[in-house]
Motif scaffolding. Structure first.
Motif, PDB file in Angstrom:
ATOM      1  N   VAL A  19       0.857  -1.177   0.000  1.00 53.35           N
ATOM      2  CA  VAL A  19       0.000   0.000   0.000  1.00 53.35           C
ATOM      3  C   VAL A  19       0.893   1.226   0.000  1.00 53.35           C
ATOM      4  O   VAL A  19       1.903   1.269   0.688  1.00 53.35           O
ATOM      5  CB  VAL A  19      -0.909   0.001   1.251  1.00 53.35           C
ATOM      6  CG1 VAL A  19      -1.696   1.285   1.354  1.00 53.35           C
ATOM      7  CG2 VAL A  19      -1.838  -1.195   1.234  1.00 53.35           C
ATOM      8  N   GLU A  20       0.516   2.223  -0.808  1.00 46.67           N
ATOM      9  CA  GLU A  20       1.216   3.507  -0.808  1.00 46.67           C
ATOM     10  C   GLU A  20       0.241   4.592  -0.391  1.00 46.67           C
ATOM     11  O   GLU A  20      -0.948   4.527  -0.707  1.00 46.67           O
ATOM     12  CB  GLU A  20       1.775   3.820  -2.193  1.00 46.67           C
ATOM     13  CG  GLU A  20       2.893   2.901  -2.607  1.00 46.67           C
ATOM     14  CD  GLU A  20       3.429   3.213  -3.985  1.00 46.67           C
ATOM     15  OE1 GLU A  20       4.635   3.045  -4.176  1.00 46.67           O
ATOM     16  OE2 GLU A  20       2.647   3.610  -4.865  1.00 46.67           O
ATOM     17  N   ILE A  31      -4.682   6.834  -1.110  1.00 50.56           N
ATOM     18  CA  ILE A  31      -4.185   5.487  -0.842  1.00 50.56           C
ATOM     19  C   ILE A  31      -4.291   4.697  -2.139  1.00 50.56           C
ATOM     20  O   ILE A  31      -5.317   4.757  -2.822  1.00 50.56           O
ATOM     21  CB  ILE A  31      -5.032   4.803   0.250  1.00 50.56           C
ATOM     22  CG1 ILE A  31      -5.109   5.693   1.490  1.00 50.56           C
ATOM     23  CG2 ILE A  31      -4.479   3.427   0.596  1.00 50.56           C
ATOM     24  CD1 ILE A  31      -6.389   5.551   2.256  1.00 50.56           C
ATOM     25  N   ARG A  32      -3.226   3.968  -2.492  1.00 52.54           N
ATOM     26  CA  ARG A  32      -3.273   3.167  -3.717  1.00 52.54           C
ATOM     27  C   ARG A  32      -2.491   1.874  -3.545  1.00 52.54           C
ATOM     28  O   ARG A  32      -1.685   1.707  -2.639  1.00 52.54           O
ATOM     29  CB  ARG A  32      -2.716   3.951  -4.907  1.00 52.54           C
ATOM     30  CG  ARG A  32      -1.210   4.122  -4.872  1.00 52.54           C
ATOM     31  CD  ARG A  32      -0.706   4.861  -6.073  1.00 52.54           C
ATOM     32  NE  ARG A  32       0.752   4.976  -6.050  1.00 52.54           N
ATOM     33  CZ  ARG A  32       1.457   5.665  -6.908  1.00 52.54           C
ATOM     34  NH1 ARG A  32       0.851   6.328  -7.887  1.00 52.54           N
ATOM     35  NH2 ARG A  32       2.762   5.716  -6.815  1.00 52.54           N
ATOM     36  N   ASP A  33      -2.721   0.966  -4.471  1.00 53.62           N
ATOM     37  CA  ASP A  33      -2.008  -0.306  -4.555  1.00 53.62           C
ATOM     38  C   ASP A  33      -0.715  -0.066  -5.326  1.00 53.62           C
ATOM     39  O   ASP A  33      -0.752   0.364  -6.483  1.00 53.62           O
ATOM     40  CB  ASP A  33      -2.892  -1.320  -5.278  1.00 53.62           C
ATOM     41  CG  ASP A  33      -2.264  -2.692  -5.417  1.00 53.62           C
ATOM     42  OD1 ASP A  33      -1.056  -2.851  -5.144  1.00 53.62           O
ATOM     43  OD2 ASP A  33      -2.993  -3.619  -5.812  1.00 53.62           O
ATOM     44  N   ALA A  38      -0.888   3.306 -11.749  1.00 56.11           N
ATOM     45  CA  ALA A  38      -1.729   4.081 -12.672  1.00 56.11           C
ATOM     46  C   ALA A  38      -3.215   3.842 -12.411  1.00 56.11           C
ATOM     47  O   ALA A  38      -4.060   4.494 -13.009  1.00 56.11           O
ATOM     48  CB  ALA A  38      -1.391   3.722 -14.118  1.00 56.11           C
ATOM     49  N   GLY A  39      -3.511   2.924 -11.509  1.00 56.09           N
ATOM     50  CA  GLY A  39      -4.901   2.604 -11.204  1.00 56.09           C
ATOM     51  C   GLY A  39      -5.527   3.622 -10.270  1.00 56.09           C
ATOM     52  O   GLY A  39      -4.940   4.661  -9.968  1.00 56.09           O
ATOM     53  N   PRO A  40      -6.715   3.321  -9.803  1.00 56.93           N
ATOM     54  CA  PRO A  40      -7.439   4.276  -8.965  1.00 56.93           C
ATOM     55  C   PRO A  40      -6.805   4.420  -7.582  1.00 56.93           C
ATOM     56  O   PRO A  40      -6.117   3.525  -7.099  1.00 56.93           O
ATOM     57  CB  PRO A  40      -8.834   3.661  -8.858  1.00 56.93           C
ATOM     58  CG  PRO A  40      -8.613   2.201  -9.071  1.00 56.93           C
ATOM     59  CD  PRO A  40      -7.458   2.094 -10.030  1.00 56.93           C
TER      60      PRO A  40
END
Length: 57
Positions: A19-20, A31-33, A38-40
């Motif tokens: 997680v970033e 918060i993103r994967d 480049a995803g949501p």
């Protein structure tokens, strides 16, 4: 303003579930994967993020 992403200290170093988080954006925590930069991104209020991380501790 551009998000400055950092990997969670709880993320494993094996390329798995990472997680970033970007906390430099005004009024929001993103918060993103890390496997899909480049995803949501999930956007939450700083107060909600604080409550979430406090619950995890």
């Amino acid at each position: 303003m551009t998000a400055v992403w950092r990997k969670s200290t709880r993320s494993g170093g094996n390329g798995g579930e990472c997680v970033e988080v970007a906390v430099n954006l005004p009024g929001v925590v993103a918060i993103r994967d890390s496997k899909n930069p480049a995803g949501p991104a999930l956007l939450v209020s700083p107060a909600a993020w604080s409550r979430f991380t406090a619950t995890l501790r």
